[in-house]
Design a protein around this motif. Sequence first.
Motif, PDB file in Angstrom:
ATOM      1  N   THR A   1      34.435 -77.782  12.963  1.00 54.28           N
ATOM      2  CA  THR A   1      34.442 -79.164  13.428  1.00 54.28           C
ATOM      3  C   THR A   1      33.222 -79.558  14.249  1.00 54.28           C
ATOM      4  N   PHE A   2      32.297 -78.665  14.451  1.00 56.44           N
ATOM      5  CA  PHE A   2      31.249 -78.808  15.461  1.00 56.44           C
ATOM      6  C   PHE A   2      31.864 -78.558  16.834  1.00 56.44           C
ATOM      7  N   MET A   3      31.002 -78.049  17.693  1.00 53.04           N
ATOM      8  CA  MET A   3      31.414 -77.475  18.971  1.00 53.04           C
ATOM      9  C   MET A   3      32.335 -78.387  19.790  1.00 53.04           C
ATOM     10  N   ASN A   4      31.961 -79.674  19.912  1.00 52.01           N
ATOM     11  CA  ASN A   4      32.695 -80.529  20.851  1.00 52.01           C
ATOM     12  C   ASN A   4      34.047 -81.000  20.319  1.00 52.01           C
ATOM     13  N   ARG A   5      34.434 -80.552  19.112  1.00 55.42           N
ATOM     14  CA  ARG A   5      35.772 -80.843  18.587  1.00 55.42           C
ATOM     15  C   ARG A   5      36.542 -79.554  18.305  1.00 55.42           C
ATOM     16  N   SER A   6      36.130 -78.464  18.905  1.00 61.12           N
ATOM     17  CA  SER A   6      36.741 -77.151  18.622  1.00 61.12           C
ATOM     18  C   SER A   6      38.249 -77.128  18.866  1.00 61.12           C
ATOM     19  N   GLY A   7      38.715 -77.909  19.833  1.00 56.63           N
ATOM     20  CA  GLY A   7      40.119 -77.867  20.228  1.00 56.63           C
ATOM     21  C   GLY A   7      41.075 -78.244  19.111  1.00 56.63           C
ATOM     22  N   GLN A   8      40.640 -79.145  18.238  1.00 58.94           N
ATOM     23  CA  GLN A   8      41.472 -79.585  17.113  1.00 58.94           C
ATOM     24  C   GLN A   8      41.842 -78.390  16.228  1.00 58.94           C
TER      25      GLN A   8
ATOM     26  N   ILE B   1      46.461 -60.064  22.595  1.00 59.32           N
ATOM     27  CA  ILE B   1      45.721 -61.171  21.989  1.00 59.32           C
ATOM     28  C   ILE B   1      46.107 -61.281  20.514  1.00 59.32           C
ATOM     29  N   ARG B   2      46.485 -62.480  20.086  1.00 60.01           N
ATOM     30  CA  ARG B   2      46.866 -62.705  18.684  1.00 60.01           C
ATOM     31  C   ARG B   2      45.887 -63.598  17.937  1.00 60.01           C
ATOM     32  N   LEU B   3      45.051 -64.303  18.697  1.00 60.64           N
ATOM     33  CA  LEU B   3      44.071 -65.196  18.076  1.00 60.64           C
ATOM     34  C   LEU B   3      42.746 -65.069  18.807  1.00 60.64           C
ATOM     35  N   ILE B   4      41.691 -64.787  18.047  1.00 63.48           N
ATOM     36  CA  ILE B   4      40.339 -64.765  18.612  1.00 63.48           C
ATOM     37  C   ILE B   4      39.553 -65.901  17.974  1.00 63.48           C
ATOM     38  N   VAL B   5      39.058 -66.780  18.824  1.00 58.97           N
ATOM     39  CA  VAL B   5      38.279 -67.926  18.365  1.00 58.97           C
ATOM     40  C   VAL B   5      36.821 -67.670  18.682  1.00 58.97           C
ATOM     41  N   GLY B   6      35.976 -67.756  17.670  1.00 61.30           N
ATOM     42  CA  GLY B   6      34.535 -67.698  17.920  1.00 61.30           C
ATOM     43  C   GLY B   6      34.018 -69.121  17.939  1.00 61.30           C
ATOM     44  N   LEU B   7      33.251 -69.481  18.963  1.00 62.94           N
ATOM     45  CA  LEU B   7      32.719 -70.840  19.012  1.00 62.94           C
ATOM     46  C   LEU B   7      31.312 -70.894  18.434  1.00 62.94           C
ATOM     47  N   GLY B   8      31.050 -71.988  17.735  1.00 60.03           N
ATOM     48  CA  GLY B   8      29.738 -72.189  17.133  1.00 60.03           C
ATOM     49  C   GLY B   8      29.727 -73.516  16.411  1.00 60.03           C
ATOM     50  N   ASN B   9      28.607 -73.830  15.801  1.00 57.32           N
ATOM     51  CA  ASN B   9      28.499 -75.015  14.957  1.00 57.32           C
ATOM     52  C   ASN B   9      28.401 -74.574  13.512  1.00 57.32           C
TER      53      ASN B   9
ATOM     54  N   GLY C   1      27.374 -74.470   9.499  1.00 55.89           N
ATOM     55  CA  GLY C   1      26.186 -74.783   8.717  1.00 55.89           C
ATOM     56  C   GLY C   1      25.029 -73.845   8.973  1.00 55.89           C
ATOM     57  N   ALA C   2      24.200 -73.692   7.948  1.00 59.55           N
ATOM     58  CA  ALA C   2      23.089 -72.731   7.982  1.00 59.55           C
ATOM     59  C   ALA C   2      22.079 -73.058   9.081  1.00 59.55           C
ATOM     60  N   ASP C   3      21.897 -74.341   9.375  1.00 64.27           N
ATOM     61  CA  ASP C   3      20.903 -74.729  10.382  1.00 64.27           C
ATOM     62  C   ASP C   3      21.213 -74.144  11.750  1.00 64.27           C
ATOM     63  N   TYR C   4      22.508 -73.914  12.009  1.00 61.75           N
ATOM     64  CA  TYR C   4      22.920 -73.459  13.337  1.00 61.75           C
ATOM     65  C   TYR C   4      23.202 -71.963  13.400  1.00 61.75           C
ATOM     66  N   ALA C   5      23.252 -71.320  12.251  1.00 61.47           N
ATOM     67  CA  ALA C   5      23.782 -69.947  12.186  1.00 61.47           C
ATOM     68  C   ALA C   5      23.116 -68.989  13.171  1.00 61.47           C
ATOM     69  N   ALA C   6      21.801 -69.085  13.329  1.00 62.52           N
ATOM     70  CA  ALA C   6      21.081 -68.105  14.162  1.00 62.52           C
ATOM     71  C   ALA C   6      20.845 -68.602  15.582  1.00 62.52           C
ATOM     72  N   THR C   7      21.448 -69.746  15.958  1.00 64.22           N
ATOM     73  CA  THR C   7      21.190 -70.305  17.291  1.00 64.22           C
ATOM     74  C   THR C   7      22.056 -69.639  18.358  1.00 64.22           C
ATOM     75  N   ARG C   8      21.591 -69.692  19.589  1.00 67.97           N
ATOM     76  CA  ARG C   8      22.306 -69.051  20.708  1.00 67.97           C
ATOM     77  C   ARG C   8      23.734 -69.588  20.855  1.00 67.97           C
ATOM     78  N   HIS C   9      23.900 -70.897  20.578  1.00 64.76           N
ATOM     79  CA  HIS C   9      25.206 -71.541  20.750  1.00 64.76           C
ATOM     80  C   HIS C   9      26.246 -70.939  19.796  1.00 64.76           C
ATOM     81  N   ASN C  10      25.794 -70.190  18.791  1.00 59.10           N
ATOM     82  CA  ASN C  10      26.707 -69.619  17.796  1.00 59.10           C
ATOM     83  C   ASN C  10      27.063 -68.166  18.072  1.00 59.10           C
ATOM     84  N   ALA C  11      26.799 -67.697  19.278  1.00 53.29           N
ATOM     85  CA  ALA C  11      27.073 -66.287  19.594  1.00 53.29           C
ATOM     86  C   ALA C  11      28.543 -65.933  19.360  1.00 53.29           C
ATOM     87  N   GLY C  12      29.454 -66.874  19.587  1.00 54.44           N
ATOM     88  CA  GLY C  12      30.879 -66.623  19.347  1.00 54.44           C
ATOM     89  C   GLY C  12      31.159 -66.381  17.866  1.00 54.44           C
ATOM     90  N   PHE C  13      30.513 -67.154  17.003  1.00 53.27           N
ATOM     91  CA  PHE C  13      30.629 -66.932  15.549  1.00 53.27           C
ATOM     92  C   PHE C  13      30.137 -65.533  15.198  1.00 53.27           C
TER      93      PHE C  13
END
Length: 196
Positions: free
Chosen positions: A72-79, A9-17, A19-31
């Motif tokens: 980029t926010f979650m739904n634009r992560s691919g960019q 593995i050469r690149l590890i991507v953590g997914l999340g949104n 900004g501070a508002d999202y930092a502690a949310t479940r969707h940010n577990a990758g971050f």
Amino acid sequence: MSSHPTQSIRLIVGLGNPGADYAATRHNAGFWWVDRLAERYGGSFRSESKFHGQVCRIQVDGRECWLLKPGTFMNRSGQSVSSLAKYYKIGLDEILVAHDELDLSPGVVRLKFGGGHAGHNGLRDIISAMGGRDFWRLRIGIDHPGNAREVVNYVLGRPSRQDGEAIERALDGAERVLPELLQGRFQLAMNAMHSG
């Protein structure tokens, strides 16, 4: 013999949104996970506009690995993922994407190669931008709210203290197998993690 690719593995991507508002949310577990890896291996994230996110480079047992948090926010992560992968000539099977997983309980973390996006907007956009699904995923269990209509509010909410602690323990286990992941020793990493 396992059919998994043996690329390291050469690149590890953590997914999340971002900004501070999202930092502690479940969707940010990758971050959460890539933040821990940066801290453990003495790296620090910096914003890179050409990669549409925050980037950090770490060395583990003499191997170099990029950590990426799309901005980029979650739904634009691919960019973000595709621009960094292209720039450093990183193949699809050399990428590990860490993301929250509704189908696993808090405290459970699983390694998986390929497969669909199961409705996860971050994975969906990465598959689309990269033109393929044959990359590794670190699925971080956050549990399911039990009702499909509640999923959005649920993933954008914070875990209970008990769930939060279980997720942290799972991330500990995943952190410990990073050297194996970077050497392409996936079966070993899976055995260590899945038995935990």
